[in-house]
Design a protein around this motif. Sequence first.
Motif, short mmCIF file in Angstrom:
data_model
loop_
_atom_site.label_atom_id
_atom_site.label_comp_id
_atom_site.label_asym_id
_atom_site.label_seq_id
_atom_site.Cartn_x
_atom_site.Cartn_y
_atom_site.Cartn_z
N CYS A 1 0.80 -1.26 -0.17
CA CYS A 1 -0.10 0.15 -0.02
C CYS A 1 1.10 1.17 -0.10
O CYS A 1 0.64 2.19 -0.71
CB CYS A 1 -0.90 0.01 1.31
N THR B 1 2.78 1.69 -3.47
CA THR B 1 1.78 1.71 -4.45
C THR B 1 1.22 3.08 -4.55
O THR B 1 1.06 3.89 -5.39
CB THR B 1 0.47 1.05 -4.56
N SER B 2 1.23 3.91 -3.06
CA SER B 2 0.97 5.23 -3.14
C SER B 2 1.78 6.29 -3.41
O SER B 2 1.66 7.22 -3.93
CB SER B 2 0.72 5.77 -1.67
N TYR C 1 -5.44 3.49 -8.28
CA TYR C 1 -5.02 2.76 -7.15
C TYR C 1 -4.12 3.43 -6.67
O TYR C 1 -4.03 3.51 -5.12
CB TYR C 1 -4.57 1.35 -7.70
N ASN D 1 -4.61 4.48 -2.49
CA ASN D 1 -3.47 4.05 -1.62
C ASN D 1 -3.07 5.01 -0.61
O ASN D 1 -2.63 5.19 0.52
CB ASN D 1 -2.54 3.04 -2.03
#
Length: 301
Positions: free
Chosen positions: A43, A46-47, A273, A277
């Motif tokens: 998470c 991906t952020s 996404y 995230n």
Amino acid sequence: MAKANQPPMSRALARRETISGYLFMLPSLLFFFIFVVYPMVMCVFTSLTDATMADAGGNFIGMTNYVNLFQDGIFRKALVNTVIIVVVSVPTVCAFSLWVGARIYKMKDWACSAYRVIFYLPVVTGSVAVTVVWKWIYHYYNGVLNYVGTGLGLWEKNINWIGDPKFALGCIILILFTTSVGQPIVLYVSALGNVDTTLIEAAEVDGATDMQVFWKVKWPQIMPTTLYILVITTINSFQCFALIQLLTSGGPNHATDTVMYYIYYSAFTLYKYGYANAMGVVLAICIALLSAVQFKLAKSE
């Protein structure tokens, strides 16, 4: 020093017991790392990317998502709504649960059990069923609330409870309140029933009033339960999602948007996404900071 003087067989036995203990823990540890630690790490990673439905991996963009996040008016509105829900829900749920628990824990067993069942029933009822009932209560034309209110002359005409930005968030908070008090009431009844009665009797013999007995004797002993209730209620309030999705979908005009719902909307409707995230990381930090403050304040009592 004593460990160094242990016989070789004792050290070998202790080592085998340690290894056996870790082997018994291995399934839980694997589950924890695979389904908790790994998703958390992914998470955060991906952020920092622009991952989308078309490109799940995404390109590394650093802190761009976080910068865009606080320039996003909808996110700021969702964050404000979430904070309002937490600030209103947490104190009222804890105070009401403590008040009810203090009233019913001395009742006869059948009466105490009946009250606990009544208050706990919304907790175990499915969120869809709860939402359907409240949607009927709030209905503009045929709702029970408008029927009773207009019938008693409390207001002149029907109110669009979940369609008016002035009332929508309050309606969500009311539903969240009714579904959140069950578990704290049960916990407080149990905690109050385990308070040392000899201390209560000693305080009463010394002339303490009921209020003094509560604050000086009972309250310190139920503080661990109160801390647990505060943390759990805070987390549940921050994560308010199902009610929003099923009842208002963030409307009207984003009046009931919360961070959790906006995360869902960004990830599964807009397919952003990485952006979603980033919101998840910010939400986790907010929950962690507020929980740390609650722990600190509880320890200082």
